[in-house]
Motif scaffolding. Sequence first.
Motif, short mmCIF file in Angstrom:
data_model
loop_
_atom_site.label_atom_id
_atom_site.label_comp_id
_atom_site.label_asym_id
_atom_site.label_seq_id
_atom_site.Cartn_x
_atom_site.Cartn_y
_atom_site.Cartn_z
N VAL A 127 1.45 -0.29 -9.07
CA VAL A 127 1.47 -1.70 -9.48
C VAL A 127 0.97 -2.57 -8.33
CG1 VAL A 127 2.92 -3.59 -10.30
CG2 VAL A 127 3.43 -1.24 -10.98
N LYS A 128 0.05 -3.48 -8.65
CA LYS A 128 -0.53 -4.35 -7.64
C LYS A 128 0.00 -5.78 -7.80
CE LYS A 128 -4.88 -1.87 -6.93
NZ LYS A 128 -4.81 -1.86 -5.47
N PRO A 129 0.04 -6.54 -6.72
CA PRO A 129 0.47 -7.95 -6.82
C PRO A 129 -0.37 -8.70 -7.84
CG PRO A 129 0.30 -7.28 -4.52
CD PRO A 129 -0.30 -6.16 -5.33
N GLY A 130 0.27 -9.56 -8.64
CA GLY A 130 -0.48 -10.26 -9.68
C GLY A 130 -0.27 -11.76 -9.72
N LYS A 131 0.74 -12.27 -9.01
CA LYS A 131 1.06 -13.68 -9.13
C LYS A 131 -0.04 -14.58 -8.59
CE LYS A 131 4.58 -17.12 -7.92
NZ LYS A 131 5.84 -17.38 -7.19
N ILE A 132 -0.59 -14.24 -7.44
CA ILE A 132 -1.63 -15.08 -6.84
C ILE A 132 -2.91 -15.02 -7.68
CG2 ILE A 132 -3.14 -15.35 -4.83
CD1 ILE A 132 -0.74 -14.57 -3.12
N ARG A 133 -3.21 -13.84 -8.18
CA ARG A 133 -4.36 -13.69 -9.07
C ARG A 133 -4.19 -14.57 -10.31
NH1 ARG A 133 -7.90 -9.03 -10.58
NH2 ARG A 133 -8.36 -9.21 -12.79
N ALA A 134 -2.98 -14.54 -10.90
CA ALA A 134 -2.70 -15.37 -12.07
C ALA A 134 -2.75 -16.85 -11.73
CB ALA A 134 -1.33 -15.01 -12.64
N LEU A 135 -2.26 -17.21 -10.53
CA LEU A 135 -2.29 -18.61 -10.09
C LEU A 135 -3.73 -19.11 -9.97
CD1 LEU A 135 -0.91 -21.16 -8.90
CD2 LEU A 135 -1.02 -20.02 -6.66
N VAL B 15 -5.33 -22.12 -12.19
CA VAL B 15 -5.84 -23.34 -11.55
C VAL B 15 -7.30 -23.60 -11.91
CG1 VAL B 15 -6.47 -24.35 -9.32
CG2 VAL B 15 -4.20 -23.39 -9.65
N PHE B 16 -8.13 -22.57 -11.85
CA PHE B 16 -9.56 -22.76 -12.12
C PHE B 16 -9.86 -22.83 -13.61
CE2 PHE B 16 -9.99 -20.71 -7.79
CZ PHE B 16 -10.38 -21.87 -7.15
N GLU B 17 -9.12 -22.11 -14.41
CA GLU B 17 -9.36 -22.14 -15.86
C GLU B 17 -8.98 -23.49 -16.45
OE1 GLU B 17 -7.06 -19.54 -18.72
OE2 GLU B 17 -9.01 -18.51 -18.74
N ASN B 18 -7.95 -24.11 -15.88
CA ASN B 18 -7.50 -25.42 -16.35
C ASN B 18 -8.18 -26.57 -15.61
OD1 ASN B 18 -5.15 -25.15 -18.42
ND2 ASN B 18 -4.75 -23.58 -16.89
N LEU C 162 -8.07 -27.58 -12.65
CA LEU C 162 -7.28 -28.33 -11.67
C LEU C 162 -8.01 -28.39 -10.34
CD1 LEU C 162 -3.73 -26.90 -12.45
CD2 LEU C 162 -4.87 -28.89 -13.43
N LEU C 163 -8.79 -27.38 -10.07
CA LEU C 163 -9.69 -27.35 -8.93
C LEU C 163 -11.01 -26.76 -9.39
CD1 LEU C 163 -7.38 -25.92 -6.08
CD2 LEU C 163 -8.19 -28.28 -6.27
N VAL C 164 -12.08 -27.14 -8.70
CA VAL C 164 -13.40 -26.58 -8.99
C VAL C 164 -13.75 -25.63 -7.86
CG1 VAL C 164 -15.85 -27.10 -9.28
CG2 VAL C 164 -14.13 -28.61 -10.28
N LEU C 165 -14.06 -24.39 -8.22
CA LEU C 165 -14.27 -23.35 -7.22
C LEU C 165 -15.33 -23.73 -6.20
CD1 LEU C 165 -13.59 -20.59 -6.11
CD2 LEU C 165 -15.18 -19.59 -7.77
N ASN C 166 -16.50 -24.19 -6.66
CA ASN C 166 -17.57 -24.53 -5.72
C ASN C 166 -17.15 -25.65 -4.77
OD1 ASN C 166 -19.45 -22.63 -6.55
ND2 ASN C 166 -20.33 -23.97 -8.12
N THR D 11 -18.09 -24.01 -12.93
CA THR D 11 -17.17 -24.94 -13.59
C THR D 11 -17.36 -26.37 -13.10
OG1 THR D 11 -15.54 -23.18 -13.78
CG2 THR D 11 -14.74 -25.42 -14.06
N ILE D 12 -17.25 -27.32 -14.02
CA ILE D 12 -17.32 -28.75 -13.69
C ILE D 12 -15.93 -29.34 -13.86
CG2 ILE D 12 -18.31 -30.97 -14.36
CD1 ILE D 12 -20.73 -29.45 -15.41
N ARG D 13 -15.54 -30.25 -12.97
CA ARG D 13 -14.18 -30.82 -12.98
C ARG D 13 -13.92 -31.65 -14.24
NH1 ARG D 13 -9.92 -31.63 -9.27
NH2 ARG D 13 -8.27 -32.57 -10.52
#
Length: 394
Positions: free
Chosen positions: A325-333, A337-340, A342-346, A376-378
């Motif tokens: 089992v690998k850590p998943g919380k930060i990946r999900a966070l 954040v980017f899917e919603n 809230l931040l733009v990756l670029n 992604t655009i904000r």
Amino acid sequence: MFFGEQLQNVRELKGLSRKDLAELVNVSEQAIWQYENQYTVPKFEIVNEFKRIFSVKPQFFYSKPFTKNISTIEHIAYRAEDRESRKKAKMETTYLDFVSHFIFEFEFSVDAPQSSIYSLREASEKLYYNGDSKVTDKKSILQHLAENARSTLDIQNNRDLLYKLEMSGISILEKNMGSHIDAYSTWTKEERPFIILGNIKKSSVRRNFDLAHELGHLLMHRLIDMDSLSKDEHKVIEKEANDFASYFLIPEEEFVEDFKQIKKKSNPYSYVEMKMKYMVSIIALEYRAYKLGLLSYEENRYFYASLNKYKMRQKEPLDEDIPVVKPGKIRALLNFVFENHLLVLNDFLDKYNIELPFLESLLGIDEGFLTKFKATIREDYYGSNVIPLSPSGN
């Protein structure tokens, strides 16, 4: 202006000595020292080499450092064989400074669920340091701590341990720490608990024990200066964490009942079914049984002789069959954040003058996982950039 501290930070983050970096860019070790202490400024072609090695933009080295010193060597709990490496520990503090900064940035726009690790730590430290009128000897204290932690974290099945620890508020990451370091843990100056796992291939059950061991450190040893302990004192601390892990993962009452079903106590293969249930190694199960008086001294000796005979000390049955089992919380966070939007990756990468591989490597994210968010655009939602992470918004 060239900021030498930025170069030193990413060099330590990468786990490179000045000599290592000097060889990579074909300059002297003294030149690297001069760059980091801002006695000289590297030529543009050297900066480009730094850019390639560290996956940052050239502007990174001409921007003020953005991390804060939030971790110390004294509070990093290493295993006994690793604790003499102060240089390695110093590099891990740099890693924690970066990781903590970026996690805070991502969590800033998220209304995260309440963490239970703080109340659990408070209760654990109270008992560990002050004792209890009904619980006085060290073994009973550790067992009580383990039982309370298991109950508070609602561990019904050890398969869920990593997930439960992440949900409790512990930041768990995976990184390359070489073949000699299994894991370590720490509380930062900002009161953030971390467990860092090595990513060298390891069985799922051994990783479970690492997690429980580090949880023991987090709950009991926050106030101890790990760096000042003698070798014997450190062995005591490590044994406490090991005993806590054993009590935590293998609850006594349930285990004793299960052990009654074992016909050949000294045969390692007899423990395979219990290994599946408790998700701990066969060695750990037999050790727990022996300490509970369920095996005789002779049976214990025969068990270890059989381990050698069947070559099970390094590799046990089911080790390759139970998924790690690998850590998943930060990946999900990050995904949240980017899917919603809230931040733009670029924009985020530009803000810190880093490249995507830098972020992926730092946070232990699979290469390419964030690529889908590059374009992604904000978008702002209803004038608010804060969205609850939990479905209920609590």
